[in-house]
Design a protein around this motif. Sequence first.
Motif, PDB file in Angstrom:
ATOM      1  N   UNK A   1       0.740  -1.266  -0.023  1.00 42.86           N
ATOM      2  CA  UNK A   1      -0.068  -0.008  -0.038  1.00 42.86           C
ATOM      3  C   UNK A   1       0.755   1.095  -0.031  1.00 42.86           C
ATOM      4  N   UNK A   2       1.958   1.311   1.004  1.00 43.56           N
ATOM      5  CA  UNK A   2       2.700   2.395   1.035  1.00 43.56           C
ATOM      6  C   UNK A   2       3.662   2.527  -0.436  1.00 43.56           C
ATOM      7  N   UNK A   3       3.985   1.711  -0.783  1.00 42.66           N
ATOM      8  CA  UNK A   3       4.774   1.695  -2.261  1.00 42.66           C
ATOM      9  C   UNK A   3       3.727   2.438  -3.468  1.00 42.66           C
ATOM     10  N   UNK A   4       2.436   1.789  -3.525  1.00 44.87           N
ATOM     11  CA  UNK A   4       1.654   2.545  -4.561  1.00 44.87           C
ATOM     12  C   UNK A   4       0.993   3.551  -4.256  1.00 44.87           C
ATOM     13  N   UNK A   5       0.845   4.002  -2.853  1.00 43.35           N
ATOM     14  CA  UNK A   5       0.171   5.219  -2.522  1.00 43.35           C
ATOM     15  C   UNK A   5       1.399   6.531  -2.835  1.00 43.35           C
ATOM     16  N   UNK A   6       2.372   6.176  -2.984  1.00 38.54           N
ATOM     17  CA  UNK A   6       3.587   7.230  -3.520  1.00 38.54           C
ATOM     18  C   UNK A   6       3.747   7.092  -4.861  1.00 38.54           C
ATOM     19  N   UNK A   7       3.164   6.402  -5.783  1.00 40.74           N
ATOM     20  CA  UNK A   7       2.920   6.529  -7.150  1.00 40.74           C
ATOM     21  C   UNK A   7       2.389   7.650  -7.835  1.00 40.74           C
ATOM     22  N   UNK A   8       2.799   8.797  -8.231  1.00 40.13           N
ATOM     23  CA  UNK A   8       1.982   9.549  -8.899  1.00 40.13           C
ATOM     24  C   UNK A   8       2.111   9.698 -10.462  1.00 40.13           C
ATOM     25  N   UNK A   9       2.969   8.727 -11.130  1.00 39.89           N
ATOM     26  CA  UNK A   9       3.072   8.647 -12.691  1.00 39.89           C
ATOM     27  C   UNK A   9       2.822   7.131 -12.747  1.00 39.89           C
ATOM     28  N   UNK A  10       2.648   7.054 -14.077  1.00 42.51           N
ATOM     29  CA  UNK A  10       2.716   5.623 -14.701  1.00 42.51           C
ATOM     30  C   UNK A  10       3.968   4.899 -14.574  1.00 42.51           C
ATOM     31  N   UNK A  11       5.044   5.830 -14.711  1.00 45.58           N
ATOM     32  CA  UNK A  11       6.385   5.268 -14.762  1.00 45.58           C
ATOM     33  C   UNK A  11       6.736   4.755 -13.202  1.00 45.58           C
TER      34      UNK A  11
END
Length: 597
Positions: free
Chosen positions: A185-195
Amino acid sequence: MVANPDGQSLADAGLDRPGADPSFDRFARLVSRHLGVSTALVTFVVSDTQLYPGALGLPEPLQTTRRSAFPHSMCAEVVHAGGPLTYTDLTAVPGEPARDLVVNLGIRAYAGFPVFDREGSAVGTVCALDALPHEWTRTDLDTLADLAEACSAEIRLRQERRRAQELQEVALRAGRRTQLLLDLTDRFSRATTLADLVVAVERASSAVGVAWSGLGLLDATGTSVHVVSELDGVPFPARLRLDDPLPGPHALRSRTPVYVPDGRTLLRDWPAMSRWVRPEDGALAFLPLVADDTVRGLVALAWRDPQEVDADTRETCAALAACVATGLDRVHVLEDRHRVAATLQAAMLTELPATADLELAATYSTATRTDRVGGDWYDAVVRDDHTVLMIGDVTGHDMQAAARMGQLRSMLRTLAWSQDISPAALLRQLDHANHGLALEASATVLVVRLCRRSDPPALSWSSAGHPPPLVLRADGSVTELAGRPDLLLGIDPGAVRADHATRLGPGDTLVLHTDGLVETRTSTYSHRAAALRAALAELGDRPTAQLPRALVERMVPGSQRDDVAVLAARVRRRARVGAPHLVDATGVADATGATAR
């Protein structure tokens, strides 16, 4: 533009309830102050009810209750028309709306401009009312139009903020459903772009012990999936059609994960996979990505060794798929938010005016790691005998900074248009308004006044903590105009402010910029300022329209940490003999009568 009588967009922004609103009350005070009227309103129209979040001069109990239910409303007429309505004397105007104003409120004159929501629907008005007949001047109407535009920006920003809050609540609820895998959850909550999301998928796959992972997204037609990440050895074609006889498309069609213990089993059940899988290969999983009951794409996982995918691993895979799907939605929302924010920013940075004496050009570029809006702005106002150029930087790189910027900018351009005073006097009045209206924005601002009556044109400027202006001379030399900057806005409205002066000759180019063009964490300001002067000298032969963008590309070639605004003004060359040589002015009188050098 269309009316929005049901008030849904106002409800979306939390503006559908009666009561005073400090921001809109400030707009009402600005209307009253600048137009000299007894009553000023910011209204919202919902069905047959009017709300007055901004009001000055209403009779009681309306001034307190901030709502009315008049059967006929002039403001409703403005909303339904989608354009301004102005009347010098309402007693001469037929119809119930005019008579209601005269009889119920004792109003004789009315001028109202519509305000619009995010969808471009008229939802209310900014209006000026007077107890006596009132001849509305062009300056009055321009001021109302500017304030209506600023109110529209405030409404849109509130809608976006509410929308972002609701989406954040959805993301938090999804996070609570995946408490089993807090790290994912932490990893994906910090993703702001497709990359960012691709990297998160690759790293998170280790949580289920897989050797390889791949991510595919459903295309706009909904008929095929294209791979956006793939590592060597992933048994995942570059492109899949949903009707292909493969496990991935089957998982998408059925919305059910497909698990196989080894390559031999996969080839037995899905012979078409022989192009990518060998019998000795390990276990595989194909996970459909579903969010809000919509299929978004597919994650493929491959283990190095054959194994039965047990219930615990399947739970972990399901949580991984949920995180990826939520992350995809979040990325799409952020990209949409960035597009909307950029549109609002562009709407607040109006097109530069045309003038026979100057070539004007500007550029604005936002910080890349923020909401992609910010507090930088530029503006130009052309009067009969002079042009006022303005550039500023409100603290912050988000929508709140953009909102404060819009209010400061609107106030400054109104002051510059309505009053023929020196730059220092304009900054003093702006700082007093900033404090008096409780905006309390912290900002650096540079105001330049270029008088066209003299030949060559006389230039005066005043700086509220802003980087100094540069002049690219016609001979190719670059000068940083001397003059100590005064205190920035929002600190002390009584601060002393001075004017400075020089002259511009034909072909000279004045360049104003915000600090994002020169400030970095890796170099001193003096070094960067010198680099900017060198860049301006090197790029000076470019057309005026290309110069601001060329300077940004030269000085900030990579990822931006700060917003950047650049405004260039080039004195047009006149085809005549004996043009006077550039001569520095010896001084210019400021608003107090003192001489600033």
